[in-house]
Design an enzyme around this catalytic site. Structure first.
Site, PDB file in Angstrom:
ATOM      1  N   ASP A   1       0.791  -1.269  -0.017  1.00 56.21           N
ATOM      2  CA  ASP A   1      -0.040  -0.020   0.036  1.00 56.21           C
ATOM      3  C   ASP A   1       0.931   1.114   0.005  1.00 56.21           C
ATOM      4  O   ASP A   1       2.237   1.168   0.282  1.00 56.21           O
ATOM      5  CB  ASP A   1      -0.927   0.031   1.257  1.00 56.21           C
ATOM      6  N   SER A   2       0.341   2.572  -0.373  1.00 58.85           N
ATOM      7  CA  SER A   2       0.919   3.631  -0.216  1.00 58.85           C
ATOM      8  C   SER A   2       1.477   3.945   1.164  1.00 58.85           C
ATOM      9  O   SER A   2       2.233   4.679   1.385  1.00 58.85           O
ATOM     10  CB  SER A   2       0.141   4.881  -0.621  1.00 58.85           C
TER      11      SER A   2
ATOM     12  N   CYS B   1      -3.722  -0.995  -2.169  1.00 59.31           N
ATOM     13  CA  CYS B   1      -4.161   0.326  -2.414  1.00 59.31           C
ATOM     14  C   CYS B   1      -5.104   0.517  -3.497  1.00 59.31           C
ATOM     15  O   CYS B   1      -4.602   0.266  -4.764  1.00 59.31           O
ATOM     16  CB  CYS B   1      -2.861   1.187  -2.558  1.00 59.31           C
TER      17      CYS B   1
ATOM     18  N   GLU C   1      -6.100   9.378   9.260  1.00 56.68           N
ATOM     19  CA  GLU C   1      -4.733   9.291   9.705  1.00 56.68           C
ATOM     20  C   GLU C   1      -4.343  10.201  10.888  1.00 56.68           C
ATOM     21  O   GLU C   1      -3.505   9.982  11.729  1.00 56.68           O
ATOM     22  CB  GLU C   1      -3.638   9.836   8.602  1.00 56.68           C
TER      23      GLU C   1
ATOM     24  N   CYS D   1     -11.086   2.961  -0.784  1.00 57.19           N
ATOM     25  CA  CYS D   1      -9.944   3.532  -0.246  1.00 57.19           C
ATOM     26  C   CYS D   1      -9.648   2.832   0.807  1.00 57.19           C
ATOM     27  O   CYS D   1     -10.407   2.459   1.784  1.00 57.19           O
ATOM     28  CB  CYS D   1     -10.107   4.933  -0.219  1.00 57.19           C
TER      29      CYS D   1
ATOM     30  N   HIS E   1      -8.408   3.642   3.539  1.00 62.55           N
ATOM     31  CA  HIS E   1      -8.639   4.178   4.903  1.00 62.55           C
ATOM     32  C   HIS E   1     -10.287   4.132   5.346  1.00 62.55           C
ATOM     33  O   HIS E   1     -10.580   4.017   6.453  1.00 62.55           O
ATOM     34  CB  HIS E   1      -8.217   5.657   5.132  1.00 62.55           C
TER      35      HIS E   1
HETATM   36  N1  DGL Z   1      -3.863   3.678  -0.093  1.00 62.49           N
HETATM   37  C1  DGL Z   1      -4.690   4.948  -0.735  1.00 62.49           C
HETATM   38  C2  DGL Z   1      -6.086   4.274  -1.501  1.00 62.49           C
HETATM   39  O1  DGL Z   1      -6.591   3.038  -1.185  1.00 62.49           O
HETATM   40  C3  DGL Z   1      -5.273   5.953   0.190  1.00 62.49           C
HETATM   41  C4  DGL Z   1      -4.057   6.841   0.479  1.00 62.49           C
HETATM   42  C5  DGL Z   1      -3.203   7.556  -0.422  1.00 62.49           C
HETATM   43  O2  DGL Z   1      -3.720   8.277  -1.123  1.00 62.49           O
HETATM   44  O3  DGL Z   1      -2.091   7.249  -0.481  1.00 62.49           O
HETATM   45  O4  DGL Z   1      -6.378   4.792  -2.381  1.00 62.49           O
END
Ligand code: DGL
Length: 268
Positions: free
Chosen positions: A12-13, A75, A154, A188, A190
Site C-alpha cells: 500500500d502507499s 491500495c 490518519e 480506499c 482508509h
Molecule cells: N491507499 C490509498 C488508497 O486506497 C489511500 C491513501 C493514499 O492516497 O495514498 O487509495
C-alpha cells in the site's frame, strides 16, 4: 519450503492497507504475509498516474526479494492506475481491491445506482465504473473524490460521534445520495474505519468495503490455484520506506491493539 507456504505480499502507499491485511489475516489465518507500506511517498491519491506507477513497480520489486506466492495490491489508487504495469512486469498471481468490490457492488445493487467514494487519482482513472460495467451493463456509477477523508483517519478522527467527521462525511454523502444510489463502495484503504460513521448517516445504503471484498476474492483465488497454506504458517513481516518508529502508533488505528510493534525500514 513448499509453494503453498510462500508469502502473500501485500503493499500500500502507507499503513492504510493494513485494513486489507487485517481482513486477509482474519479470513486466512494460516497464510504467511509480508506487508510493505510506502510511507516515504504517501499519499498516492493526489499524485500523477506516471508517478503512482513508478512507486508501485518499486514497491513490488522490493517485495519480490521474498518468496512470494501471490501479490495483493491493497491500495485502491495503485490498483486503479498501476495494475496493468504490474501484471506486465511480474509473473505471479496478482489480486487487488477494485475488481472484488466492483463485482460485489454489481451483484448487490437493486436499483443499479452505485456510488463510489475514493481518492482523486482513483476517481480520475475511472477504474471503478469501467470494472463495474464489465459485470453489469445497466449500472449507473457515480464517483466522488473525497480528499479530506484520508488525513482525517490518519489523525485518528473516524468516530461516528465526532462532529468534524460527521460534517465532512455528510457533505460528501449528500452529493452521492442525491443520485438515488442504493449501494456505496468504500474505494480506499482508509474508509473502512469510517464504516460506523457512514452507516449511521446513510443507514439505508448497502455499504461495501473494498478491503473485505479483496480478502474474500483472494481466498477463492488461492483455493482455485490450490495455493492455500495448509501448514502452521501465520508469519507476519512488516516493512515501511520511512519512519518505522511511528509504525506501531499508526498501525493500531488500522489493526487495533494486535498491531505489530515494529516494522523494518525498507530501501526502495
Ligand atoms: N491507499 C490509498 C488508497 O486506497 C489511500 C491513501 C493514499 O492516497 O495514498 O487509495
Amino acid at each position: 519450503m513448499s509453494k503453498k507456504e510462500g508469502y502473500i505480499g501485500v503493499f500500500d502507499s502507507g499503513i492504510g492497507g493494513l485494513t486489507v491485511a487485517g481482513s486477509i489475516m482474519k479470513s486466512l489465518p494460516k497464510e504467511n504475509i509480508i506487508y510493505f507500506g510506502d510511507t516515504a511517498h504517501l499519499p498516492y491519491g493526489t499524485k500523477s498516474e506516471k508517478q503512482i506507477r513508478e512507486y508501485a513497480v518499486n514497491d513490488v520489486l522490493f517485495l519480490s526479494q521474498f518468496d512470494l506466492k501471490a501479490l495483493v495490491i491493497a491500495c485502491n489508487t495503485a490498483d486503479s492506475v498501476a495494475r496493468h504495469a504490474l501484471e506486465e512486469k511480474f509473473d505471479m498471481p496478482i489480486y487487488g481491491v477494485i475488481k472484488p468490490a466492483s463485482i460485489k457492488a454489481a451483484r448487490v445493487t437493486r436499483n443499479n445506482r452505485i456510488g463510489i467514494m475514493a481518492t482523486t487519482a482513483t476517481v480520475r482513472s475511472d477504474a471503478y465504473p469501467r470494472t463495474i460495467h464489465r459485470y453489469s451493463e445497466e449500472a449507473e456509477v457515480f464517483q466522488l473524490a473525497c480528499p479530506l477523508l484520508v488525513p482525517l483517519v490518519e489523525n485518528g478522527r473516524f468516530s461516528k460521534d465526532d462532529i468534524v467527521v460527521r460534517t465532512v462525511l455528510k457533505e460528501y454523502l449528500d452529493q452521492l445520495t442525491a443520485h438515488g444510489i442504493d449501494t456505496l463502495v468504500l474505494g480506499c484503504t482508509h474508509y473502512p474505519l469510517l464504516m460506523d460513521a457512514i452507516s449511521s448517516l446513510v443507514p439505508d445504503l448497502t455499504i461495501i468495503s473494498s478491503s473485505e471484498a479483496a480478502a474474500e476474492t483472494l481466498r477463492r483465488g488461492l483455493q482455485e490455484l490450490d495455493l492455500l497454506n495448509e501448514s502452521e504458517g501465520g508469519k507476519r513481516k512488516y516493512f515501511v520506506s520511512d519512519a518505522p518508529e511511528h509504525f506501531h502508533e499508526n498501525a493500531v488505528l488500522f489493526l487495533g491493539e494486535d498491531a505489530a510493534d515494529e516494522a523494518e525500514l525498507a530501501e526502495v
